[in-house]
Every structure is written in C-alpha cells, then in structure tokens.
Design a protein around this motif. Structure first.
Motif, PDB file in Angstrom:
ATOM      1  N   VAL A  18      21.386  -6.938   0.155  1.00 30.49           N
ATOM      2  CA  VAL A  18      20.622  -7.077   1.400  1.00 30.49           C
ATOM      3  C   VAL A  18      21.563  -7.275   2.580  1.00 30.49           C
ATOM      4  CG1 VAL A  18      19.054  -8.606   2.651  1.00 30.49           C
ATOM      5  CG2 VAL A  18      18.510  -7.902   0.324  1.00 30.49           C
TER       6      VAL A  18
ATOM      7  N   TYR B 263      23.688  -3.928   3.187  1.00 34.54           N
ATOM      8  CA  TYR B 263      22.933  -2.749   3.629  1.00 34.54           C
ATOM      9  C   TYR B 263      21.690  -3.175   4.401  1.00 34.54           C
ATOM     10  CZ  TYR B 263      25.895  -0.351   0.268  1.00 34.54           C
ATOM     11  OH  TYR B 263      26.972   0.148  -0.409  1.00 34.54           O
TER      12      TYR B 263
ATOM     13  N   THR C 128      12.862  -2.697  -4.258  1.00 30.98           N
ATOM     14  CA  THR C 128      12.843  -2.476  -2.815  1.00 30.98           C
ATOM     15  C   THR C 128      11.696  -3.236  -2.167  1.00 30.98           C
ATOM     16  OG1 THR C 128      13.854  -0.290  -3.036  1.00 30.98           O
ATOM     17  CG2 THR C 128      12.626  -0.712  -1.017  1.00 30.98           C
TER      18      THR C 128
ATOM     19  N   ARG D  98      19.730   0.764   2.202  1.00 31.13           N
ATOM     20  CA  ARG D  98      19.377  -0.248   1.210  1.00 31.13           C
ATOM     21  C   ARG D  98      18.617   0.375   0.044  1.00 31.13           C
ATOM     22  NH1 ARG D  98      16.011  -5.496   2.947  1.00 31.13           N
ATOM     23  NH2 ARG D  98      17.824  -5.723   4.308  1.00 31.13           N
TER      24      ARG D  98
END
Length: 495
Positions: free
Chosen positions: A125, A128, A382, A134
């Motif tokens: 986290v 990116y 995600t 990410r």
C-alpha cells in the motif's frame, strides 16, 4: 495507461519471495508427514501437531498484534524480524531429534511467518499509492501466495523422495538469508508512528489468545470431533476471550482496532467473502491431494505434479490479466466472475467417480481453479486493502491475512469432517472402501461449491459499487477511491 514504477519492483519481489517461502512451508510438510512419523516416532495423534503448531501460531498472531506492530514500529523492521525468526526456526526443524523439538520449532516458524506476512500488504500500500499500480502489484503478490500453496505439494513430494524430509526445512535457511540481505538493500527504510500512538497490550493479548484458542479447537476436530468436551471447551474459551477483546475496544484509550478501520469501505464485506472462499479453496487442496492417493492410486510425487496446472494457470491469469481486468472492470466484477468459475470447478469435483481418470475427471477442474484463483485472490485483496491508509495499512493487512488462515482452518476441518462422516455412512450400508471414500469426498466438494456460492452472494449484495469519497487525484490518503460516482476498486486511468 500508467506503468508500475520500475524501481519499486525489487522491493515487491523481496516481499513476494518472503511470502512464497512462508506460504509454501505451510503445505510442503503435508506430503512428508509419513516420513517424519517413521523417523521421529510420532504417534498418529501427535503427528497432526507438526501442522497444527504452525497454524495455531501463524493464525493467532496475524490479525492484530503483528499487523499493528508494523504500523507502530515500522513495517520493514517487523518484516526483517519475522524472516529472521522463520529462518532460525527452519534450521531447528531440520535438526530436530524428537517430536517435542519439531513441534516447538514449527511453532517458532508460525510466529516468524506471522510477523513477516502481516506487514507485506501494508508495505505494498505504501509502495504503490496509485490504484492501477497497486492492483498490478497485489496481483503479483497474490499469485505468489496461491502458487506457493500449490507448489508446496510438488516440492514436498520431490524433496522428501529425493533427499529426505529434513531438506524441506533446511532449504529455507539459504533462502531466508538471501531474503534478509535483499530486504536490507531493497525495502525502503520507514519509521512507524511510534509506540506513543498506542499499543493496546491487554487488547492484543485477548485477541491473540482468543484466536489461538479458536484455531486450537478447530484443528482438533479431526481427532476429537465437533461436539467433544475438548472442542466445545476450546471454543467457549475463545468466545470469552474474543468477547473480552470486543469490550476492551469500547473502553480503551487507544484501541487496537479503531472504529474507523471497520468503517473502511468494503473491508468487512471483503473479509467475509474471503473467509467463505478460502474455506472452500483450502479444503479443496488438502482433500483432493488425499483423494488422488487413496482413491485414484497416485503416489506422493505424482500427486504433487498433478497440482502443477493450477499454479501455472494462476500465474498466467494473475500476472498477465488480473491487474488489467481490475483496472478496466473493477475488482468487484472480477471477483464475482472468479467465484462463479470456482463454483463450476467444485461441481466438477463433486461428480468425480471412484474409477475416475486424472486427465478426464480432475484436470478440467484444476484448470478452472487456476483461472478462478488468478481472478479472485488479487480481486478480494484489492477490495480489502482499497481504503487503507499508511496509518492503518498494517492492521488491515493483518486482518486480511488472518481471515485467510482462520478460513483455511475452518474449511479444512469442516470439509474433512463431512467427508469422513459420509464415508463412514456409506461403509455402514455395504459400500466398498474406495467407493465410500470417493462418496465422502464428493459430498465435501459439493459443500465447498455451496460455500463459494455463499461468497458470491455476499460479494454481490454487500460490496460497495460506488464511492462518494474524494478523488484519488487530489487526495493521496484515499488511494483507491478515484472520484465521486465511480467504482472505488477501479482506476480512473482505465478510462
């Protein structure tokens, strides 16, 4: 479309290498258990603790204590400590001369693995902040976890057969040392928010002890049953400890789980989805490995190789497609599609006959699980990490990882118990041994399909579709929310 910043890839690869080593070790030992029992004199009941000691420590520490320590003390330092402890404990496993020494060393591996794994996603986290980058980085990280679990079966069979069971632990020593050197050189130095920000030690002890008690009860069901005094007692203790933790969070000046963390969009829902799907996935891996040997007659090495198509397809999908699909369609849509495919895979296994052939009856499901895993694992991760900021990324990472571990323990215990009960019932009415075993596994895989369908329904009805938050272009503290009226798990760059 933006590309991942090249200079960040070495750091990501270090984190992936650590994840691969630790997750692989969770499954590599399974094929070697008969050799371990012969060499060290384990009883049948005691042998299970070669696996359970690792699982209890790993799952119990991941959630809050390890993740929060990363937020407070700095994630790189916690990662280094975890890898170092895991490496030393691996050496202790390799030279163990008796059951107690091996079980104790496996517990140490679990503690080290928990420390390293709990902060991995939090570091991604930070590395990116852009949602497109990410998504791709998480896809790579998720692939290493999924592949590690499958490759562990192959590696365990090959190493045990070629050089003995001790090599499955000894090989971690040079790998762990290399990861430590690379981490010192490639992971960015960072300072945590400091212990003055607050470590709710009573809350941490309650949560860790409660989770350990729960996992201890779950992993013992195969030996003692779900309604035994031991199982019910462990679950009662777990309920009391976790209830005490919940009460502690209401009165603590600096709670271990601030209420704002639970209000992160999609966090609780994503972890619920992940729990259900991992219950099914983890059970599939272990139960099918046993079925291939006991029903279809494969040996240990052939069983390991039989799983190889799954990580290969996961690699193609997660590394080549998942990040782009998430950027284009959103993580929620990709997750729903992957869960639908996983349901098909389990339904195929739910019809596997006792005289089935690998190529016709098993391989199609293996390939489908590869696609499903390559889509669902990065997508759900995600979603779970989408709203995490630097302050709470370690906590959110620990929560996501613990959901996986507890889900795996629950899924394996439930599905294995159902399979055994169904097989016993079929034997009682006169079925042959192989046919009864196959019937039990078919029941377990049908229930696994039901778990995935439940995960699909939860994702469909609870995961948020739209964000009302600020644009990621103007608010770096909300990296996965790209603008009002958009999918919070899809990048604006996807157009």
């Amino acid at each position: 479309m933006d590309r991942v910043v090249p200079s960040r890839w070495p750091a990501l690869l270090v984190l992936c290498a650590g994840s691969l080593m630790i997750i692989l070790d969770g499954t590599v030992v399974a094929v070697a258990l008969p050799a371990v029992q012969r060499d060290l004199g384990f009883t049948a009941a005691g042998l299970a603790w070669v696996v359970n000691a690792y699982l209890v420590a790993f799952g119990g520490l991941l959630l809050l204590l390890a993740g929060r320590l990363g937020d407070l003390l700095g994630r790189r330092g916690v990662f280094l400590a975890g890898v170092a402890l895991f490496t030393v404990a691996s050496l202790a496993c390799a030279v163990a001369t008796g059951p107690a020494l091996l079980v104790g060393a496996r517990f140490g591996q679990g503690v080290g693995g928990a420390l390293a794994m709990a902060v991995g996603l939090g570091m991604i986290v930070r590395l990116y902040p852009d949602p497109v980058e990410r998504a791709r980085a998480i896809a790579v990280f998720s692939f290493t976890g999924a592949a590690g679990a499958s490759v562990g079966t192959v590696a365990g069979g090959v190493l045990t057969q070629a050089a003995g069971w001790r090599t499955i632990f000894l090989v971690n020593v040079p790998i762990g040392a290399a990861i430590l050197v690379a981490a010192l050189r490639r992971l960015p130095a960072e300072r945590g928010i400091g212990l003055r920000a607050g470590l709710d030690l009573p809350g941490a002890l309650l949560a860790t002890a409660g989770l350990m008690a729960a996992i201890l009860g779950i992993v013992g069901t195969g030996e003692h049953g779900w309604t035994s005094p031991r199982t019910l007692g462990a679950m009662a203790v777990a309920a009391l400890l976790l209830g005490g933790f919940a009460l502690r969070q209401r009165v603590a000046a600096t709670p271990l789980v601030p209420s704002r963390v639970l209000r992160i969009p999609g966090l609780v829902a994503a972890n619920a989805v992940q729990f259900l799907m991992v219950c099914a996935y983890f059970g599939f891996q272990f139960l099918l490995a046993v079925e291939l040997q006991l029903v279809l007659g494969l040996d240990a090495a052939a069983t390991g190789w039989a799983f190889l198509p799954t990580p290969v397809v996961i690699a193609v999908v997660s590394l080549g497609l998942a990040g782009r699909l998430i950027a284009r369609w959103g993580a929620r849509t990709v997750l729903l599609a992957g869960l639908a495919l996983a349901t098909v895979g389990f339904l195929l296994l739910a019809r596997l006959p006792a005289d089935g052939a690998y190529v016709v009856d098993v391989l199609p499901a293996m390939l489908i699980f590869g696609v499903a895993g390559g889509l669902t694992l990065p997508a759900v991760t995600t979603v779970a990490m989408a709203g995490a900021t630097d302050t709470d990324a370690g906590l959110a990472s620990g929560l996501a990882n613990t959901t996986q571990q507890v889900g795996g323990a629950v899924g394996l215990a439930v599905l294995a118990t159902l399979a055994a009960a169904r097989s016993d019932g079929l034997r009682a009415v006169g079925w042959a041994e192989t046919a009864a075993l196959a019937g039990g596994y078919r029941t377990a895989f049908a229930v696994a399909a039901g778990l995935v369908i439940a995960a699909w329904l939860v994702a469909l009805t609870t995961l948020p579709r739209r964000s009302t938050g600020p644009s990621a272009a103007t608010d770096p503290s909300a990296p996965a929310t790209v603008g009002a009226g958009t999918d919070p798990y899809r990048s604006a760059a996807s157009g």
